[in-house]
Motif scaffolding. Structure first.
Motif, PDB file in Angstrom:
ATOM      1  N   SER A   5      51.600 -37.702 -13.315  1.00 41.63           N
ATOM      2  CA  SER A   5      52.869 -38.402 -13.546  1.00 41.63           C
ATOM      3  C   SER A   5      54.046 -37.569 -13.055  1.00 41.63           C
ATOM      4  O   SER A   5      54.977 -38.092 -12.464  1.00 41.63           O
ATOM      5  CB  SER A   5      53.047 -38.712 -15.033  1.00 41.63           C
ATOM      6  N   TYR A   8      54.920 -37.697  -9.244  1.00 41.43           N
ATOM      7  CA  TYR A   8      55.641 -38.855  -8.727  1.00 41.43           C
ATOM      8  C   TYR A   8      57.108 -38.877  -9.155  1.00 41.43           C
ATOM      9  O   TYR A   8      57.869 -39.721  -8.701  1.00 41.43           O
ATOM     10  CB  TYR A   8      54.906 -40.154  -9.089  1.00 41.43           C
ATOM     11  N   ALA A  41      52.558 -34.007  -0.743  1.00 43.51           N
ATOM     12  CA  ALA A  41      52.554 -35.449  -0.486  1.00 43.51           C
ATOM     13  C   ALA A  41      51.707 -35.691   0.754  1.00 43.51           C
ATOM     14  O   ALA A  41      51.822 -34.969   1.744  1.00 43.51           O
ATOM     15  CB  ALA A  41      53.968 -35.967  -0.273  1.00 43.51           C
ATOM     16  N   ARG A  54      50.536 -38.223  -3.971  1.00 46.07           N
ATOM     17  CA  ARG A  54      50.936 -36.876  -4.388  1.00 46.07           C
ATOM     18  C   ARG A  54      49.736 -36.146  -4.989  1.00 46.07           C
ATOM     19  O   ARG A  54      48.948 -36.732  -5.736  1.00 46.07           O
ATOM     20  CB  ARG A  54      52.035 -36.937  -5.435  1.00 46.07           C
TER      21      ARG A  54
END
Length: 74
Positions: A5, A8, A41, A54
């Motif tokens: 999480s 991002y 990325a 990612r």
């Protein structure tokens, strides 16, 4: 260490992507950019509007992707 999480939430505007093709490909469809400490990325130049995925350095390593192979420092 970042979790999925957190990755991002990192801003990738202005990230410098390099060709990260592993074979004799001349199109360089896979692109890679460092987006933070231990954060990367992975994009696709053939689908430029797709949001890059990612990954942490550990995740890239587990997948057999070594950024140093493409001239990037880890």
């Amino acid at each position: 260490m970042l979790n999925g999480s957190d990755l991002y939430e990192l801003d990738i505007d202005g990230a410098s992507f390099v060709k990260a093709c592993g074979g004799p490909c001349t199109e360089g469809c896979v692109t890679l950019a460092r987006i933070g400490d231990d954060a990367w990325a992975l994009g696709d130049s053939k689908v430029p509007d797709a949001v890059p995925l990612r990954f942490t350095t550990e995740e890239l390593d587990s997948a057999g992707i070594d950024p140093a192979r493409f001239g990037m420092s880890v």
